[in-house]
Design a protein around this motif. Structure first.
Motif, PDB file in Angstrom:
ATOM      1  N   ALA A  94       0.826  -1.207   0.000  1.00 58.65           N
ATOM      2  CA  ALA A  94       0.000   0.000   0.000  1.00 58.65           C
ATOM      3  C   ALA A  94       0.860   1.256   0.000  1.00 58.65           C
ATOM      4  CB  ALA A  94      -0.919  -0.010   1.217  1.00 58.65           C
ATOM      5  N   MET A  95       2.004   1.205   0.671  1.00 55.74           N
ATOM      6  CA  MET A  95       2.899   2.364   0.688  1.00 55.74           C
ATOM      7  C   MET A  95       3.468   2.640  -0.694  1.00 55.74           C
ATOM      8  SD  MET A  95       4.096   4.746   2.583  1.00 55.74           S
ATOM      9  CE  MET A  95       3.747   4.135   4.224  1.00 55.74           C
ATOM     10  N   VAL A  96       3.876   1.569  -1.374  1.00 63.08           N
ATOM     11  CA  VAL A  96       4.416   1.745  -2.737  1.00 63.08           C
ATOM     12  C   VAL A  96       3.340   2.289  -3.668  1.00 63.08           C
ATOM     13  CG1 VAL A  96       5.363   0.519  -4.720  1.00 63.08           C
ATOM     14  CG2 VAL A  96       6.175  -0.019  -2.418  1.00 63.08           C
ATOM     15  N   LYS A  97       2.147   1.738  -3.578  1.00 70.41           N
ATOM     16  CA  LYS A  97       1.063   2.199  -4.426  1.00 70.41           C
ATOM     17  C   LYS A  97       0.717   3.655  -4.131  1.00 70.41           C
ATOM     18  CE  LYS A  97      -2.039   1.321  -7.581  1.00 70.41           C
ATOM     19  NZ  LYS A  97      -1.646   1.012  -8.965  1.00 70.41           N
ATOM     20  N   ALA A  98       0.740   4.020  -2.843  1.00 68.53           N
ATOM     21  CA  ALA A  98       0.450   5.403  -2.482  1.00 68.53           C
ATOM     22  C   ALA A  98       1.498   6.352  -3.041  1.00 68.53           C
ATOM     23  CB  ALA A  98       0.359   5.534  -0.958  1.00 68.53           C
ATOM     24  N   LYS A  99       2.773   5.937  -3.019  1.00 70.20           N
ATOM     25  CA  LYS A  99       3.826   6.775  -3.597  1.00 70.20           C
ATOM     26  C   LYS A  99       3.639   6.941  -5.105  1.00 70.20           C
ATOM     27  CE  LYS A  99       7.411   5.833  -0.162  1.00 70.20           C
ATOM     28  NZ  LYS A  99       8.747   5.248   0.093  1.00 70.20           N
ATOM     29  N   GLU A 100       3.239   5.867  -5.793  1.00 67.69           N
ATOM     30  CA  GLU A 100       2.995   5.973  -7.234  1.00 67.69           C
ATOM     31  C   GLU A 100       1.851   6.939  -7.527  1.00 67.69           C
ATOM     32  OE1 GLU A 100       2.304   2.085  -8.681  1.00 67.69           O
ATOM     33  OE2 GLU A 100       4.379   1.397  -8.416  1.00 67.69           O
ATOM     34  N   LEU A 101       0.753   6.791  -6.783  1.00 65.67           N
ATOM     35  CA  LEU A 101      -0.378   7.692  -6.998  1.00 65.67           C
ATOM     36  C   LEU A 101      -0.014   9.138  -6.676  1.00 65.67           C
ATOM     37  CD1 LEU A 101      -3.277   5.516  -5.500  1.00 65.67           C
ATOM     38  CD2 LEU A 101      -2.746   5.924  -7.911  1.00 65.67           C
ATOM     39  N   TYR A 102       0.815   9.318  -5.655  1.00 66.62           N
ATOM     40  CA  TYR A 102       1.240  10.678  -5.303  1.00 66.62           C
ATOM     41  C   TYR A 102       2.108  11.274  -6.412  1.00 66.62           C
ATOM     42  CZ  TYR A 102       3.536  14.462  -2.775  1.00 66.62           C
ATOM     43  OH  TYR A 102       4.026  15.686  -2.397  1.00 66.62           O
ATOM     44  N   GLY A 103       3.000  10.445  -6.982  1.00 61.77           N
ATOM     45  CA  GLY A 103       3.829  10.931  -8.078  1.00 61.77           C
ATOM     46  C   GLY A 103       3.001  11.293  -9.301  1.00 61.77           C
ATOM     47  N   GLN A 104       2.025  10.455  -9.617  1.00 60.95           N
ATOM     48  CA  GLN A 104       1.167  10.761 -10.766  1.00 60.95           C
ATOM     49  C   GLN A 104       0.354  12.035 -10.520  1.00 60.95           C
ATOM     50  OE1 GLN A 104      -1.214   7.297 -11.452  1.00 60.95           O
ATOM     51  NE2 GLN A 104       0.524   5.985 -12.026  1.00 60.95           N
ATOM     52  N   ALA A 105      -0.138  12.217  -9.297  1.00 59.76           N
ATOM     53  CA  ALA A 105      -0.903  13.415  -9.000  1.00 59.76           C
ATOM     54  C   ALA A 105      -0.037  14.665  -9.106  1.00 59.76           C
ATOM     55  CB  ALA A 105      -1.504  13.305  -7.602  1.00 59.76           C
TER      56      ALA A 105
END
Length: 287
Positions: A255-266
């Motif tokens: 979940a942390m990795v996925k959250a970082k990816e979504l944050y980068g895309q945002a």
């Protein structure tokens, strides 16, 4: 020639005269503390010592927060009685209390309190009528004659003791609720507020009598079952807690990795939207 009167400088005599004139200021019960030299509040005028009594120091915060003996005794009595009933330390009393609570709860589901009171009076009076008339017919005497002669009354000491105990129990309950509302312990108040909110929410979907019935059954069965199967329950709880911790670590990293990816895309999309848009300038050709 006028005579000049010099002031007296005998301080010891002045202290003695002041203590004799105002005996209420002496610290001991005999009002002779200053004369005998036994007081803790002595002032030696040679400038060497100056001690002050500790009798009039204000009470500390811990002493003010210390509960009274009556409060502690009542709280211990209530907690001990509830513990004995819920853990079936006295099986006969626990069974009688559980049966009485469930009977009243089930009967009030179908009948009103007025109907139950009238029915109880009718049944008890009819049974006693049959018993009295049968004994008068067989033995020729009334079975309750002694009670009528001595007087039918409740012992006053028993009434006073029951009333005092009821007031103490009510006071202890009010004090505990007040401690929860005034946040004496943050954890306990948070748990109490969470339980109250859960009851408040479930009360909108589940009838109150059903909730009370579930609470009574759970209160009289779960503690006893836990004490009888403590080792097995503790082992299963420990295994489930360990498994939950492992799952938390496993899926927490994902979940942390996925959250970082979504944050980068945002952030990328936000930066693109903030970038200035350049419009091409049209060029003109001369003929």
């Amino acid at each position: 020639m006028t005579q000049v009167v010099k002031p007296a400088h005998n301080l010891a005599n002045m202290d003695a005269s002041m203590s004799a004139a105002a005996p209420s200021l002496a610290p001991n019960s005999n009002n002779n503390g200053y004369l005998n030299g036994n007081s803790n509040n002595t002032n030696q005028h040679n400038g060497k010592t100056n001690t002050t009594s500790n009798d009039f120091k204000p009470a500390s915060h811990e002493q003010k927060q210390k509960p009274s003996v009556q409060e502690v005794g009542t709280a211990q009595y209530v907690s001990g009685w509830v513990h004995a009933m819920l853990f079936w330390e006295q099986p006969v009393r626990s069974a009688a209390l559980f049966a009485s609570l469930m009977t009243v709860l089930i009967l009030t589901q179908y009948y009103s309190l007025l109907q139950l009171a009238a029915a109880g009076f009718t049944i008890l009076t009819a049974l006693n009528w049959c018993h009295v008339n049968a004994q008068k017919f067989v033995l020729g005497s009334h079975p309750h004659t002694d009670r009528f002669v001595q007087g039918i009354s409740i012992p006053r000491d028993r009434v006073e003791r029951a009333a005092q105990r009821s007031v103490d129990v009510l006071e202890a309950i009010v004090q505990q609720i007040t401690r929860l509302m005034l946040i004496e312990d943050s954890a306990r108040s948070a748990w109490a507020a969470g339980i109250a909110y859960l009851v408040w929410t479930l009360g909108a979907y589940i009838p109150t009598k059903y909730m009370v019935g579930v609470f009574i059954v759970g209160a009289f069965t779960l503690p006893r079952l836990y004490t009888q199967n403590k080792e097995v329950i503790d082992r299963h709880v420990a295994e489930q807690a360990k498994r939950a911790q492992q799952l938390t670590k496993q899926y927490g990293s994902v979940a942390m990795v996925k959250a970082k990816e979504l944050y980068g895309q945002a952030m990328t999309s936000i930066n693109k939207s903030k970038a200035p848009v350049t419009t091409p300038v049209p060029t003109t050709t001369s003929t």
